[in-house]
Write an enzyme that holds these catalytic residues in place. Sequence first.
Site, PDB file in Angstrom:
ATOM      1  N   GLU A 292      -1.971  -9.013   3.434  1.00  0.00           N
ATOM      2  CA  GLU A 292      -3.055  -9.528   4.680  1.00  0.00           C
ATOM      3  C   GLU A 292      -3.980  -9.125   4.985  1.00  0.00           C
ATOM      4  OE1 GLU A 292      -1.847  -7.155   4.129  1.00  0.00           O
ATOM      5  OE2 GLU A 292      -2.686  -5.016   5.087  1.00  0.00           O
TER       6      GLU A 292
ATOM      7  N   CYS B 296       0.864  -0.756   0.044  1.00  0.00           N
ATOM      8  CA  CYS B 296      -0.160   0.194  -0.398  1.00  0.00           C
ATOM      9  C   CYS B 296       0.815   0.914  -0.010  1.00  0.00           C
ATOM     10  CB  CYS B 296      -0.957  -0.150   1.286  1.00  0.00           C
ATOM     11  SG  CYS B 296      -1.957   0.966   0.900  1.00  0.00           S
TER      12      CYS B 296
ATOM     13  N   HIS C 282      -3.841  -5.244   0.074  1.00  0.00           N
ATOM     14  CA  HIS C 282      -3.672  -5.972   0.803  1.00  0.00           C
ATOM     15  C   HIS C 282      -3.693  -7.309   1.332  1.00  0.00           C
ATOM     16  CE1 HIS C 282      -2.999  -1.357   3.485  1.00  0.00           C
ATOM     17  NE2 HIS C 282      -4.425  -1.096   2.797  1.00  0.00           N
TER      18      HIS C 282
END
Lengths: 213, 257
Positions: free
Chosen positions: A194, A82, A192
């Site tokens: 994650e 990001c 993202h």
Amino acid sequence: MAQIVVIDYGMGNLRSVAKAVEHVAPDQSVIISSDASEIANADRVVFPGQGAARDCMRELEDRELTQVVLNSAKEKPFLGICMGMQILLNHSEENEGIECLGLYAGNVRFFGNDLKGEQNEKLKIPHMGWNNVDQTIDHPLWQNIKNHSRFYFVHSYYMDPEDKSLVAATCDYGINFVSAIAKDNVFAVQCHPEKSAQDGLQLLKNFTLWNGD
Amino acid sequence: MSLAKRIIPCLDVKNGRVVKGVQFVDIRDAGDPVEVARRYDREGADEITFLDITASSDDRETIVHVVEKVAEQVFIPLTVGGGIREVKDVRRMLNAGADKVAINTAAVFNPEFVKEASERVGSQCIVVAIDAKKVSTEGEKNRWEIFTHGGRKPTGIDAIEWAIKMADFGAGEILLTSMDRDGTKIGFDLELTAAISDAVNVPVIASGGVGNLDHLVDGVTKGKADAVLAASIFHFAEYSVEQAKRHMASKGIEVRL
């Protein structure tokens, strides 16, 4: 035990990133650190980031981490996420113009407030949610991830590098923008991983197995 | 192919347990939040929202632990709301593993808080939750007002104007709940949802009133919502998130499957 450092400069969901990396690399040590020598000694570095470009740059400078981040990006497997991707360029349009790390030439641009979709429908800003990532190159980090898989995005600015050979993936949201870049030991994504469920975890796993070649 | 419409199961959490009330009363137990969140993740939920409805601020730590535990096992975005009053509350939730926080009552009493919070942690982390109730009478032009304290206290503030102001102040997303519909299972207030979605440039999550899968479809097609939130239809296993997504896809809505 190989060590993965998630760089802490006060910006972003470090814990989420670290937990996701731990989840896919139980045999490696994952630490969150703002210590330059720890970062310098890491085997792999994850450079996350959220918030405004101005704040990210200021926090890096306040913590005297600019140089070690740049060095890491030249030396070892390096994953930008990001804002940790965007500020690798030399300039961002955010906050009336911000000088960034300058690892690559290019600009970070605003989507604009009158973004329209294919049927001329209004597109909201931020670009928030799950969108298709179109892989444009073969890369170890795309291993076992189907092309066009959906990843979770949340951003209002996008990266526009001058050197198009950096592009590793694109994504469509009113325009076709660069959603991942790759060069040497650096891989960076706008989404993202994650927070992108199985495909995101796979990308992180690929990173923990990658030697940077 | 483009951005998918999101389905967001919502967990009302009280003293560390998932509960669901009908119009904010008549609380029923719906399980352990970590287990419920894991189930939704497996079923393909796009995000999960926790609303902490614990009455006493002494018990707020409970939700922090819930978020920590969920964030270790569930790798999709998590939003936490309820009792967020200061930037330190925002930070605490983000540090526990939340990706976004929902600010409701505190925004009404102190709109500057939304500005401060979004400047500190970024708009992408700040969701403003709006509880709206129709105040116009039959035959009048539609008008909705915002209510606080779980829908009990009127504020006199127009919901559309408020949504515009909150987006200007840095809200990255609006979580819009119709207090008239919440818990009723008769569907979203589609007029309200479309009016707010048209008025702001940030994503709008429709909430309140989902009783079947067509309601989710209507929220997107007629309500113009970017995401749809539901609680009870998922908690009590009437439908799985995956069923909901397949149904939406069959109606031509782009979803992540």
